[in-house]
Design a protein around this motif. Structure first.
Motif: not given
Length: 222
Positions: A138-160
């Motif tokens: 999605l970051s490649e498709l829409f041209g946004f920085d993926s790092a913040p979203y990856l951090i959230v995904a890593f943290a949230f999945n770490g909890v779940t």
């Protein structure tokens, strides 16, 4: 001397185990000069092989405790390598979040080796890898920085991943037949190759994951 029949039986009984191991070996490509070019196809490949070993074990009636443990270990290794590579690629907080996620992946893998462990609780580690896959595309498709979203995904999945409750409505968790599991992998392939379909497929996977987490929290025992 081993007869041909004995050799054939040995190979047959270990087809699912071979699929588990083959799901890990190609990840060495990530550490080459152009490793980033292989990341997306390798995530799809690992997902396919992770499903294939289970399908082979069920269809060929070759399930075993050793095979289940080997599958668990191979998943842990492959997912940790992918997370490590992504963390190193983006650095900073993303790298730190990836290391925490890797630690939880390893802890989850080890806990599942305990025969007394309750199966099917928390989110599976490959759900985190799929979320990583979608964020990168999605970051490649829409041209946004993926790092913040990856951090959230890593943290949230770490909890779940550590939740003690079942998350019953995730797409992969609801697919049981070989044909349905194959369609999940086809969906990942389509998400990669057909950009217009990517947001819809990503929303379906992430949406059912979030709904499952919310349902589990609301339905937890008091």
């Amino acid at each position: 001397m081993i007869s041909f029949q004995n050799f054939f039986d040995l190979v047959y009984r270990n087809l699912a185990n071979a699929a588990s191991i083959l799901g890990v070996l190609p990840l060495y490509l990530l550490f080459g000069e152009s490793g980033g070019e292989y990341l997306i196809p390798l995530i799809i490949y690992c997902n396919v092989m992770d499903d294939l070993d289970g399908i082979l074990a069920a269809k060929l009636n070759i399930r075993s405790d050793f095979g289940a443990r080997l599958d668990n270990v191979c998943d842990s290794v492959s997912h940790s390598i992918i997370l490590m590579f992504v963390g190193m690629r983006f650095g900073g907080l993303c790298s730190a979040a990836a290391l925490v996620a890797i630690a939880i992946v390893i802890l989850r893998s080890v806990s599942r080796l305990d025969p007394k462990a309750i199966p099917g609780t928390g989110s599976p580690t490959n759900e985190l890898i799929r979320h990583t896959f979608f964020i990168l595309l999605l970051s490649e498709l829409f041209g946004f920085d993926s790092a913040p979203y990856l951090i959230v995904a890593f943290a949230f999945n770490g909890v779940t991943m550590a939740l003690p409750w079942k998350l019953p409505f995730m797409i992969r968790g609801m697919t049981k037949s070989a044909s349905a599991i194959s369609l999940v992998n086809v969906a990942l392939l389509v998400a990669w190759l057909v950009p217009v379909a990517l947001p819809v497929i990503a929303a379906a996977f992430v949406g059912t994951y979030l709904y499952s987490v919310g349902w589990a929290i609301r339905s937890r025992p008091n």
